[in-house]
Design an enzyme around this catalytic site. Sequence first.
Site, PDB file in Angstrom:
ATOM      1  N   ALA A 122       0.803  -1.221   0.000  1.00 33.42           N
ATOM      2  CA  ALA A 122       0.000   0.000   0.000  1.00 33.42           C
ATOM      3  C   ALA A 122       0.837   1.273   0.000  1.00 33.42           C
ATOM      4  O   ALA A 122       0.289   2.371  -0.031  1.00 33.42           O
ATOM      5  CB  ALA A 122      -0.924  -0.004   1.215  1.00 33.42           C
ATOM      6  N   ASN A 188       0.929  -4.122   7.998  1.00 37.20           N
ATOM      7  CA  ASN A 188       2.019  -4.808   7.292  1.00 37.20           C
ATOM      8  C   ASN A 188       2.996  -3.808   6.716  1.00 37.20           C
ATOM      9  O   ASN A 188       4.203  -4.051   6.649  1.00 37.20           O
ATOM     10  CB  ASN A 188       1.440  -5.694   6.179  1.00 37.20           C
ATOM     11  CG  ASN A 188       0.693  -6.868   6.762  1.00 37.20           C
ATOM     12  OD1 ASN A 188       1.295  -7.850   7.163  1.00 37.20           O
ATOM     13  ND2 ASN A 188      -0.615  -6.747   6.871  1.00 37.20           N
ATOM     14  N   HIS A 218      -0.814   7.123   4.321  1.00 35.08           N
ATOM     15  CA  HIS A 218       0.460   6.602   4.817  1.00 35.08           C
ATOM     16  C   HIS A 218       1.499   7.706   4.676  1.00 35.08           C
ATOM     17  O   HIS A 218       1.636   8.274   3.587  1.00 35.08           O
ATOM     18  CB  HIS A 218       0.912   5.395   3.982  1.00 35.08           C
ATOM     19  CG  HIS A 218      -0.125   4.319   3.888  1.00 35.08           C
ATOM     20  ND1 HIS A 218      -0.284   3.362   4.856  1.00 35.08           N
ATOM     21  CD2 HIS A 218      -1.058   4.061   2.946  1.00 35.08           C
ATOM     22  CE1 HIS A 218      -1.277   2.553   4.509  1.00 35.08           C
ATOM     23  NE2 HIS A 218      -1.769   2.964   3.358  1.00 35.08           N
TER      24      HIS A 218
HETATM   25  N1  LIG Z   1       1.672  -5.040   2.525  1.00 36.20           N
HETATM   26  C1  LIG Z   1       0.586  -4.301   2.406  1.00 36.20           C
HETATM   27  O1  LIG Z   1       0.653  -3.129   2.022  1.00 36.20           O
HETATM   28  C2  LIG Z   1      -0.732  -4.865   2.721  1.00 36.20           C
HETATM   29  C3  LIG Z   1      -0.875  -6.153   3.151  1.00 36.20           C
HETATM   30  N2  LIG Z   1      -2.095  -6.683   3.394  1.00 36.20           N
HETATM   31  C4  LIG Z   1      -2.166  -8.089   3.814  1.00 36.20           C
HETATM   32  O2  LIG Z   1      -2.913  -8.779   2.837  1.00 36.20           O
HETATM   33  C5  LIG Z   1      -3.853  -9.617   3.488  1.00 36.20           C
HETATM   34  C6  LIG Z   1      -4.997  -9.912   2.568  1.00 36.20           C
HETATM   35  O3  LIG Z   1      -5.794  -8.766   2.392  1.00 36.20           O
HETATM   36  P1  LIG Z   1      -7.306  -8.923   1.948  1.00 36.20           P
HETATM   37  O4  LIG Z   1      -7.407  -9.800   0.771  1.00 36.20           O
HETATM   38  O5  LIG Z   1      -7.848  -7.562   1.860  1.00 36.20           O
HETATM   39  O6  LIG Z   1      -7.893  -9.699   3.223  1.00 36.20           O
HETATM   40  P2  LIG Z   1      -9.105 -10.710   3.255  1.00 36.20           P
HETATM   41  O7  LIG Z   1      -9.343 -11.000   4.687  1.00 36.20           O
HETATM   42  O8  LIG Z   1     -10.224 -10.213   2.414  1.00 36.20           O
HETATM   43  O9  LIG Z   1      -8.533 -12.026   2.530  1.00 36.20           O
HETATM   44  C7  LIG Z   1      -7.592 -12.896   3.070  1.00 36.20           C
HETATM   45  C8  LIG Z   1      -8.041 -14.283   2.684  1.00 36.20           C
HETATM   46  O10 LIG Z   1      -7.013 -15.241   2.996  1.00 36.20           O
HETATM   47  C9  LIG Z   1      -7.631 -16.324   3.663  1.00 36.20           C
HETATM   48  N3  LIG Z   1      -6.700 -17.081   4.487  1.00 36.20           N
HETATM   49  C10 LIG Z   1      -6.477 -16.994   5.811  1.00 36.20           C
HETATM   50  N4  LIG Z   1      -5.583 -17.918   6.202  1.00 36.20           N
HETATM   51  C11 LIG Z   1      -5.237 -18.596   5.096  1.00 36.20           C
HETATM   52  C12 LIG Z   1      -4.382 -19.679   4.862  1.00 36.20           C
HETATM   53  N5  LIG Z   1      -3.698 -20.248   5.864  1.00 36.20           N
HETATM   54  N6  LIG Z   1      -4.260 -20.150   3.608  1.00 36.20           N
HETATM   55  C13 LIG Z   1      -4.955 -19.603   2.595  1.00 36.20           C
HETATM   56  N7  LIG Z   1      -5.803 -18.572   2.751  1.00 36.20           N
HETATM   57  C14 LIG Z   1      -5.936 -18.068   4.000  1.00 36.20           C
HETATM   58  C15 LIG Z   1      -8.729 -15.685   4.474  1.00 36.20           C
HETATM   59  O11 LIG Z   1      -9.668 -16.632   4.922  1.00 36.20           O
HETATM   60  P3  LIG Z   1     -10.491 -16.304   6.298  1.00 36.20           P
HETATM   61  O12 LIG Z   1     -11.341 -15.133   5.954  1.00 36.20           O
HETATM   62  O13 LIG Z   1     -11.237 -17.565   6.527  1.00 36.20           O
HETATM   63  O14 LIG Z   1      -9.454 -16.024   7.326  1.00 36.20           O
HETATM   64  C16 LIG Z   1      -9.298 -14.710   3.447  1.00 36.20           C
HETATM   65  O15 LIG Z   1     -10.170 -15.346   2.557  1.00 36.20           O
HETATM   66  C17 LIG Z   1      -4.191  -8.852   4.777  1.00 36.20           C
HETATM   67  O16 LIG Z   1      -4.619  -9.733   5.790  1.00 36.20           O
HETATM   68  C18 LIG Z   1      -2.864  -8.260   5.145  1.00 36.20           C
HETATM   69  O17 LIG Z   1      -2.116  -9.189   5.912  1.00 36.20           O
HETATM   70  C19 LIG Z   1      -3.229  -5.943   3.209  1.00 36.20           C
HETATM   71  C20 LIG Z   1      -3.150  -4.649   2.794  1.00 36.20           C
HETATM   72  C21 LIG Z   1      -1.880  -4.000   2.535  1.00 36.20           C
HETATM   73  O1  LIG Z   2      -3.708  -1.439   2.788  1.00 32.97           O
HETATM   74  C1  LIG Z   2      -3.272  -0.623   3.626  1.00 32.97           C
HETATM   75  O2  LIG Z   2      -3.585   0.586   3.635  1.00 32.97           O
HETATM   76  C2  LIG Z   2      -2.264  -1.053   4.642  1.00 32.97           C
HETATM   77  C3  LIG Z   2      -2.560  -2.313   5.309  1.00 32.97           C
HETATM   78  O3  LIG Z   2      -3.678  -2.760   5.398  1.00 32.97           O
HETATM   79  C4  LIG Z   2      -1.423  -3.024   5.896  1.00 32.97           C
HETATM   80  O4  LIG Z   2      -0.337  -2.455   5.944  1.00 32.97           O
HETATM   81  O5  LIG Z   2      -1.608  -4.169   6.330  1.00 32.97           O
END
Ligand SMILES: NC(=O)C1=CN([C@@H]2O[C@H](COP(=O)(O)OP(=O)(O)OC[C@H]3O[C@@H](n4cnc5c(N)ncnc54)[C@H](OP(=O)(O)O)[C@@H]3O)[C@@H](O)[C@H]2O)C=CC1
Ligand SMILES: O=C([O-])CC(=O)C(=O)O
Length: 265
Positions: A122, A188, A218
């Site tokens: 992000a 994250n 951010h």
């Molecule tokens: N680096 C960055 O800038 C950012 C990072 N992120 C990361 O990305 C992730 C995903 O975001 P988003 O898609 O919006 O979140 P969501 O919660 O919509 O999707 C995550 C999906 O992964 C599933 N999941 C959980 N555990 C596992 C597993 N062990 N194996 C496979 N699938 C699994 C979840 O299932 P269930 O709902 O059943 O748990 C859910 O369906 C966030 O949780 C965050 O950690 C997000 C935004 C920014």
């Molecule tokens: O998507 C964003 O704005 C940031 C976020 O959720 C993360 O860092 O996990």
Amino acid sequence: MTTKRLMIIGYGAMAREVHRLLPAGLELAWVVVPEAQVAATRELLGDGVEVLCRVADCQARPDLVVECAGQPGLAEHGEAVLSRGLTLAIVATGALADEGLYGRLRQAAERGDGRMLVLSGAVAGMDGLAAAREGGLDSVTYEACKAPKSWKGSHAEQLVDLDALTEATVFYEGTAGEAARLFPANANVAATIALAGIGMQATTVRLTADPAATRNTHRIHAQGRFGEFRIELNGRPLESNPKTSMLAALSVVRACRQALDPVTV
Ligand SMILES: NC(=O)C1=CN([C@@H]2O[C@H](COP(=O)(O)OP(=O)(O)OC[C@H]3O[C@@H](n4cnc5c(N)ncnc54)[C@H](OP(=O)(O)O)[C@@H]3O)[C@@H](O)[C@H]2O)C=CC1
Ligand SMILES: O=C([O-])CC(=O)C(=O)O
């Protein structure tokens, strides 16, 4: 050009956006989801995509694996991908605040000749920050501000009454490592900045909820021998998950395009 094949770990909000925006030449061939989601995900994706709950069940070799599964997903599947010598692009970078997991993933990559790509997610400016580190960094601060609904279901609810806020309120100050652990779906980026910059302990983090916010903001401030930079990014949240910025999904799409293109920009 032959079509390349992608594996996505997780099929939530971000993965669906990535799937929708996949560049031509890359097809989604495998999705790895928790066991409880297998049947529903198969129904959704039809016959063209193999839905698995373990990376080991994939009989072929994906050209690229992207993790969109959150920190537990990276912890569960990361080693299996890297030890097979595959390239794994990750967004749940906060999982790397756990030194034990970080070490296991590194070892798996070294053992299997795999490669882990920490995506910018992000935020922006990770290239400049990592370059600045080569000259020595003195301080790096990261501030995030999101609407209260984006903090719902997170540790923020223990620190502040999100429904009662009438103005922007800082509810957390600490280190990147702690923030990434306490806010696994929201901070994250703190870990990404720490990995590119001065590490999990030395990176200072401040988190704010603002009832007037319509974007995920951010701010990064870095100082060092190179000079100083400030970046402010006002990202649109995904409609399907206001915790997640659209740019994070787009950074995964970019990684997909880079896997196809002989020129990397
Ligand atoms: N680096 C960055 O800038 C950012 C990072 N992120 C990361 O990305 C992730 C995903 O975001 P988003 O898609 O919006 O979140 P969501 O919660 O919509 O999707 C995550 C999906 O992964 C599933 N999941 C959980 N555990 C596992 C597993 N062990 N194996 C496979 N699938 C699994 C979840 O299932 P269930 O709902 O059943 O748990 C859910 O369906 C966030 O949780 C965050 O950690 C997000 C935004 C920014
Ligand atoms: O998507 C964003 O704005 C940031 C976020 O959720 C993360 O860092 O996990």
